[in-house]
Write a protein that holds these residues in place. Structure first.
Motif, PDB file in Angstrom:
ATOM      1  N   THR A   1      68.516  48.164  24.719  1.00  0.00           N
ATOM      2  CA  THR A   1      67.479  48.998  25.426  1.00  0.00           C
ATOM      3  C   THR A   1      69.577  49.609  26.252  1.00  0.00           C
ATOM      4  OG1 THR A   1      66.108  47.430  26.097  1.00  0.00           O
ATOM      5  CG2 THR A   1      66.973  48.721  27.387  1.00  0.00           C
ATOM      6  N   ALA A   8      59.721  50.271  40.506  1.00  0.00           N
ATOM      7  CA  ALA A   8      60.592  51.468  40.458  1.00  0.00           C
ATOM      8  C   ALA A   8      61.934  51.651  41.373  1.00  0.00           C
ATOM      9  CB  ALA A   8      59.011  52.318  40.682  1.00  0.00           C
ATOM     10  N   SER A  28      63.978  47.786  25.478  1.00  0.00           N
ATOM     11  CA  SER A  28      62.367  47.731  26.054  1.00  0.00           C
ATOM     12  C   SER A  28      62.482  49.018  26.594  1.00  0.00           C
ATOM     13  CB  SER A  28      62.950  46.652  27.040  1.00  0.00           C
ATOM     14  OG  SER A  28      61.525  46.364  27.791  1.00  0.00           O
ATOM     15  N   TRP A  29      60.751  49.422  26.238  1.00  0.00           N
ATOM     16  CA  TRP A  29      60.472  50.775  26.840  1.00  0.00           C
ATOM     17  C   TRP A  29      60.607  50.754  28.315  1.00  0.00           C
ATOM     18  CZ3 TRP A  29      61.817  55.161  25.630  1.00  0.00           C
ATOM     19  CH2 TRP A  29      61.980  55.988  24.093  1.00  0.00           C
ATOM     20  N   ALA A  30      59.862  49.656  28.630  1.00  0.00           N
ATOM     21  CA  ALA A  30      59.366  49.472  30.048  1.00  0.00           C
ATOM     22  C   ALA A  30      60.413  49.835  31.273  1.00  0.00           C
ATOM     23  CB  ALA A  30      58.756  47.456  30.598  1.00  0.00           C
ATOM     24  N   HIS A  31      61.574  49.088  30.025  1.00  0.00           N
ATOM     25  CA  HIS A  31      63.083  49.111  31.014  1.00  0.00           C
ATOM     26  C   HIS A  31      63.376  50.322  31.177  1.00  0.00           C
ATOM     27  CE1 HIS A  31      62.922  44.969  30.769  1.00  0.00           C
ATOM     28  NE2 HIS A  31      62.702  45.168  32.031  1.00  0.00           N
ATOM     29  N   LEU A  32      63.415  51.247  29.772  1.00  0.00           N
ATOM     30  CA  LEU A  32      63.902  52.359  29.549  1.00  0.00           C
ATOM     31  C   LEU A  32      63.380  52.787  31.144  1.00  0.00           C
ATOM     32  CD1 LEU A  32      64.585  52.364  25.115  1.00  0.00           C
ATOM     33  CD2 LEU A  32      66.478  52.543  27.757  1.00  0.00           C
ATOM     34  N   GLN A  33      62.384  52.909  30.386  1.00  0.00           N
ATOM     35  CA  GLN A  33      61.395  53.938  31.473  1.00  0.00           C
ATOM     36  C   GLN A  33      61.788  54.076  32.410  1.00  0.00           C
ATOM     37  OE1 GLN A  33      56.716  53.348  30.356  1.00  0.00           O
ATOM     38  NE2 GLN A  33      57.313  54.006  28.388  1.00  0.00           N
ATOM     39  N   GLN A  34      62.643  53.275  33.356  1.00  0.00           N
ATOM     40  CA  GLN A  34      62.320  53.090  35.080  1.00  0.00           C
ATOM     41  C   GLN A  34      64.182  53.511  35.178  1.00  0.00           C
ATOM     42  OE1 GLN A  34      60.358  51.731  36.705  1.00  0.00           O
ATOM     43  NE2 GLN A  34      58.772  51.764  35.693  1.00  0.00           N
ATOM     44  N   LEU A  71      65.655  55.585  32.904  1.00  0.00           N
ATOM     45  CA  LEU A  71      66.605  56.922  31.889  1.00  0.00           C
ATOM     46  C   LEU A  71      66.343  57.895  33.141  1.00  0.00           C
ATOM     47  CD1 LEU A  71      65.510  56.455  28.320  1.00  0.00           C
ATOM     48  CD2 LEU A  71      67.607  56.977  29.550  1.00  0.00           C
ATOM     49  N   PRO A  72      64.835  57.765  33.857  1.00  0.00           N
ATOM     50  CA  PRO A  72      64.719  59.595  34.495  1.00  0.00           C
ATOM     51  C   PRO A  72      65.816  59.245  35.754  1.00  0.00           C
ATOM     52  CG  PRO A  72      62.886  58.405  33.712  1.00  0.00           C
ATOM     53  CD  PRO A  72      63.360  57.220  33.677  1.00  0.00           C
TER      54      PRO A  72
END
Length: 257
Positions: free
Chosen positions: A176, A135, A75-81, A83-84
């Motif tokens: 994920t 976020a 799930s990119w939505a969760h990874l985008q939150q 990973l940074p």
């Protein structure tokens, strides 16, 4: 600890084999959340920083094996939150590393181990992560995961606290976490190398132990449908709790000595 000393230290060798078997079994078929147990077990017989350095290349190889099985299911939505924030946590860990003595790290790893075992049993933090990926929660749990992963490869529990309440499909959840830790572990190679953690003794020990990790993954796959996952994790987290208590005692003793 040199490679020769390690080979002839029965206790150190036994703890390393036990740690890698549990981590391998976990990654191979029991959910992958017990990487947190590796450093605490090995730190019973060697400096925690050395244990973490020995484990990191092994974990990186394990990650590639798991990544192939779950390619593009994440799930990119969760990874985008996550990973940074995780990279921020790694940076914080790298810049504070020089301020930690061995006793400090033992105490910190012990606190992490005990805290994560208690959270596994009683789940006091999960109520803070309920809902869609956001976020704020991603920053909090992602940065904690990055820092604890840097110190002790113990990023799994914070990630689980964030992801489990999201009610993801089992395969999406697993994929994920696999991609998250593949990226995090390979990013960690940079500061570990810069801090001089990959000396000949540590790398040699990693190479020596790699077949044990591979056997653990194979064993986990074989046991996946034969051993109840709940019972496996209950026993493993008892080990984690006891080991964490021992490291806390050792850390406090070193601080007051």
């Amino acid at each position: 600890m040199s490679l020769i000393t390690f080979l002839f230290d029965g206790f150190a060798l036994a703890m390393a084999v036990l740690a890698l078997l549990i981590v391998g079994i976990s990654k191979g078929g029991m959910g992958g959340g017990l990487g947190v147990l590796g450093v605490p077990l090995m730190a019973l017989s060697m400096p925690p920083a050395q244990a973490a350095a020995i484990l990191l290349p092994i974990l990186c190889v394990m990650d590639l094996m798991a990544l192939k099985a779950f390619w593009r299911r994440w799930s990119w939505a969760h990874l985008q939150q996550l990973l940074p924030a995780a990279i921020l946590g790694i940076v914080i860990g790298a810049f504070t590393f020089k301020y930690f003595r061995a006793s400090d790290v033992r105490l910190l790893v012990g606190l992490i181990a005990v805290g994560f075992a208690l959270n596994y049993w009683f789940k006091p933090f999960q109520r803070f992560a309920i809902g869609k990926p956001g976020a704020k929660s991603g920053l909090v749990w992602g940065s904690i995961a990055g820092f604890t992963s840097f110190v002790a490869h113990a990023g799994g529990p914070p990630v689980n606290i964030y992801l489990l309440p999201q009610k993801l499909d089992k395969t999406v959840y697993q994929a994920t976490t696999v991609l998250f830790f593949t990226i995090v572990n390979y990013v960690k190679l940079i500061p570990y190398a810069a801090l001089g953690q990959f000396n000949s003794a540590n790398v040699g020990t990693s190479v020596l132990l790699l077949p044990i990790a591979a056997f653990g993954i194979w064993l986990g796959y074989k046991l996946h449908h034969r051993v109840p996952e709940k019972q496996f994790f209950q026993v493993a987290y008892v080990f984690l709790f006891i080991t964490g208590c021992k490291l806390m005692v050792d850390g406090i003793s070193g601080l007051i000595a």
